[in-house]
Every structure is written in C-alpha cells, then in structure tokens.
Design a protein around this motif. Structure first.
Motif, mmCIF file in Angstrom:
data_model
loop_
_atom_site.group_PDB
_atom_site.id
_atom_site.type_symbol
_atom_site.label_atom_id
_atom_site.label_comp_id
_atom_site.label_asym_id
_atom_site.label_seq_id
_atom_site.Cartn_x
_atom_site.Cartn_y
_atom_site.Cartn_z
ATOM 1 N N ALA A 146 -20.389 21.313 6.267
ATOM 2 C CA ALA A 146 -20.337 21.695 7.618
ATOM 3 C C ALA A 146 -22.051 22.000 8.164
ATOM 4 O O ALA A 146 -22.103 21.668 9.461
ATOM 5 C CB ALA A 146 -19.566 23.208 7.795
ATOM 6 N N LYS A 172 -20.247 30.838 8.183
ATOM 7 C CA LYS A 172 -19.130 30.932 8.760
ATOM 8 C C LYS A 172 -17.786 30.198 7.970
ATOM 9 O O LYS A 172 -16.757 30.575 7.592
ATOM 10 C CB LYS A 172 -19.108 30.287 10.307
ATOM 11 C CG LYS A 172 -17.563 30.381 10.871
ATOM 12 C CD LYS A 172 -17.767 29.992 12.191
ATOM 13 C CE LYS A 172 -16.474 29.958 13.087
ATOM 14 N NZ LYS A 172 -16.595 29.564 14.518
ATOM 15 N N THR A 173 -18.350 28.894 7.390
ATOM 16 C CA THR A 173 -17.422 28.265 6.421
ATOM 17 C C THR A 173 -17.475 28.315 5.255
ATOM 18 O O THR A 173 -16.556 27.915 4.373
ATOM 19 C CB THR A 173 -17.305 26.589 7.006
ATOM 20 O OG1 THR A 173 -18.605 26.040 6.661
ATOM 21 C CG2 THR A 173 -17.141 26.683 8.364
ATOM 22 N N LYS A 220 -19.123 26.098 3.623
ATOM 23 C CA LYS A 220 -19.038 24.763 3.156
ATOM 24 C C LYS A 220 -20.551 23.983 3.635
ATOM 25 O O LYS A 220 -20.665 24.131 4.476
ATOM 26 C CB LYS A 220 -17.958 24.010 3.865
ATOM 27 C CG LYS A 220 -16.664 24.525 3.059
ATOM 28 C CD LYS A 220 -15.625 23.778 3.990
ATOM 29 C CE LYS A 220 -14.127 23.913 3.704
ATOM 30 N NZ LYS A 220 -13.195 23.166 4.407
ATOM 31 N N LYS A 272 -23.407 27.825 10.454
ATOM 32 C CA LYS A 272 -22.029 27.016 10.017
ATOM 33 C C LYS A 272 -21.748 27.474 8.625
ATOM 34 O O LYS A 272 -20.599 27.319 8.269
ATOM 35 C CB LYS A 272 -22.307 25.505 10.545
ATOM 36 C CG LYS A 272 -22.356 25.265 12.008
ATOM 37 C CD LYS A 272 -22.354 23.712 12.249
ATOM 38 C CE LYS A 272 -22.262 23.674 14.093
ATOM 39 N NZ LYS A 272 -22.345 22.496 14.286
#
Length: 329
Positions: free
Chosen positions: A287, A281-282, A284, A278
């Motif tokens: 996340a 992917k983001t 962040k 996660k």
C-alpha cells in the motif's frame, strides 16, 4: 428585526445530496500555472522594468576606476575587452565577484577547483543559448570574433535571459500567493516588494539566482495546482505526468544551486507521511509502495548533481600527489 441583506456577500447555495459526494474536479490544465495578464500584471511589469533599468543605469555610471576600486573590472578589461570598448567596460559590473567564476565556466568549463563551488546548470544554459543564437543568425559568430565582441555578447545573452526570468519570477510570486488564497492586493504587494528590493540586482547580472528561483517557483506553483487545489489530495495519487511537472523543475534547481537540494522536502515530506499512514492503516507494504517509489525517484534526481560534482572534484584533484589540493583529499 430582520438583518439587512449584504450585497457584497456571494449567494450561498444549499448542497444537494449528490453534491456532497461529488469529488472535486481535478485541475489538469497545465497552462493554469502561469499568471494571468490583467491590469495588476501590467503594473507589476512596469514597476519591474523601470526599477531594473534604474539599477542598471546607476551601476553602469558608477562602474569606473574612480568610483569602483574592485579589481574585477581591471581583470575584465585586461582579459576580455581587448577591443577596448567603453560600453563593455561599463557593463563589466555584471561579472563582479562570483560572476567571474560563472563567466569562466561558460567560456572554458571547469578548469579551477574554486569553480566547483558553483553548480553547472546556469553556465551550461547560457553556453548553449549562446551557441544557438550565434548559429541561427548567419555571419554573427564571425562578426563577433572579428570585432572582439564575443565576450560582451555572452554577457548580453546572460543579461537578457536573466531579465526575462526575473520578470516571470515577479509574476509567479503573485500567482503563487493567489493560489495560497491571499487577496489580490496582497498578491500584488508581495510581487512588488520582491521586484523593488535591492538584492534583485543580482537577478539580472551573470549570476544563477534568477534561473534557480524560476525553477523553484515553477515547481511550487505546479505543486499547489495539482496537489492542493481545489482540495488537498495525496501526492502518490496524482497522475505521473503531473508528478513530473512538479519534481523536474524542483530537481533542476538543485542542478543550478546547491540550496536547491533542500527543495526535496516540498515533495519528499508529504510522500513520506502518506507512505507511513497507508502502511499503518493497511499493515501492508504494498500500500505504501507508490509513495516510496516516488520518494526514491525524487531523491535520485535531487542528489545526483551534488554527488557528481563531489566525485568529479576528487577524480581531478585527489588522484595523485601532484594534483592534490588541500587537506580535503
């Protein structure tokens, strides 16, 4: 030439456009983690009970000064069977070897450094179960003390508890194999192989194996039910109550036996993978926060028993020169 229709194969339905986008139904039935009661279950129960009764008969018959030179029997006879009951001497094999450490912890708590090699979950459970039973039945406690049967009663409490747990473990092996997608006959064979194996004798004596295995299997079945069935989904997206149903039994197994600490990998590893994926992917941290928070909660629950025992032994046996034991201090 047309192929003949195979009657054994289930009819395949074509997926509709709506069915393709339909999410798998979440398995939220808590009772689904328990095995069903059918003819195979009855067969496993009979095999389990008969094999354990046979083991008990052989051990009881051989547990005498002629056939068994183990000093543990003499230790039990001198310290705990002051009423000189022959049956009590016969079942004293349940305390042989490590059983004496568990038995002493049930009676007096931790008063010897060697006892700290055995985690407190099982002795604490048997001790409180004994207190509950003796307090619920009027006059039982005074009768046991008068007849000097209180030590034998604790052995019986531990045996009945472990026997019930062993039966459940046998059925739960079959349930876990079924959840893994194995056919029915293989699930039955796996459970049968477990219950008929010789080492399961330790699962009905005053040892912690049955309680540890029950908690581990309970957690694994909950993990398979809530995370991998009907389709795999992220651990940090299941409900928190379901997460606790998985993590609490597995963490409790680490309170029963030190090897239970390794069960952290069942839940910690997938959460770690999810957090990394996660974040990548983001880009962040927020996340990945749900996965990280659940990892930290699980980590605290799993390592607390080991840290507690380590700090307690150092406090008791390393504070002063008089109590210092070995080079470990």
């Amino acid at each position: 030439m047309l192929n003949p229709i195979k009657m054994n194969e289930p009819h395949k339905q074509h997926a509709t456009p709506d069915a393709k986008h339909k999410k798998p139904k979440e398995n939220s039935n808590f009772l689904s983690i328990f095995p069903t009661f059918d003819s195979d279950t009855k067969f496993l129960l009979k095999s389990c009970l008969l094999s354990k009764l046979f083991m008990l008969f052989v051990c009881f018959w051989l547990n005498n000064p002629v056939a068994d030179k183990n000093e543990d029997r003499w230790h039990f006879q001198a310290n705990y069977n002051r009423g000189k009951y022959g049956f009590a001497d016969g079942v004293s094999f349940m305390l042989n070897w490590d059983g004496h450490y568990f038995f002493n912890t049930i009676l007096r708590g931790y008063d010897n450094i060697k006892q700290y090699a055995f985690y407190p979950g099982f002795p604490m459970f048997v001790r409180y179960l004994n207190l509950i039973v003796t307090n619920l039945i009027p006059g039982l406690s005074s009768y046991l003390e008068k007849e000097q049967l209180q030590y034998l009663f604790i052995i019986c409490i531990g045996f009945v508890m472990n026997m019930c747990l062993h039966v459940m473990n046998t059925l739960m092996f079959a349930k876990l194999a079924s959840l893994k997608g194995l056919p029915k006959y293989q699930c039955t064979r796996i459970a049968l192989f477990f219950t008929l194996s010789g080492p399961t004798l330790f699962h009905i004596t005053l040892y912690s194996e049955s309680l540890y295995l029950f908690l581990t299997l309970f957690g694994l079945i909950a993990l398979e039910t809530y995370v991998y069935r009907p389709e795999s989904r992220p651990v940090d997206e299941i409900r928190f109550s379901q997460f606790l149903t998985i993590i609490l039994p597995l963490a409790a197994s680490a309170f029963v036996r030190s090897v239970g600490t390794l069960s952290f990998a069942y839940i910690g590893y997938p959460l770690l993978i999810e957090a990394i994926q996660k974040y990548l992917k983001t880009k962040k941290i927020s996340a990945a926060a749900p996965s990280v928070l659940r990892i930290l909660l699980a980590l605290v629950l799993f390592i607390t028993p080991t840290v507690f025992l380590f700090l307690r032994t150092r406090y008791l046996y390393c504070r002063s020169e008089e109590r210092r034991v070995g080079k470990e201090c």
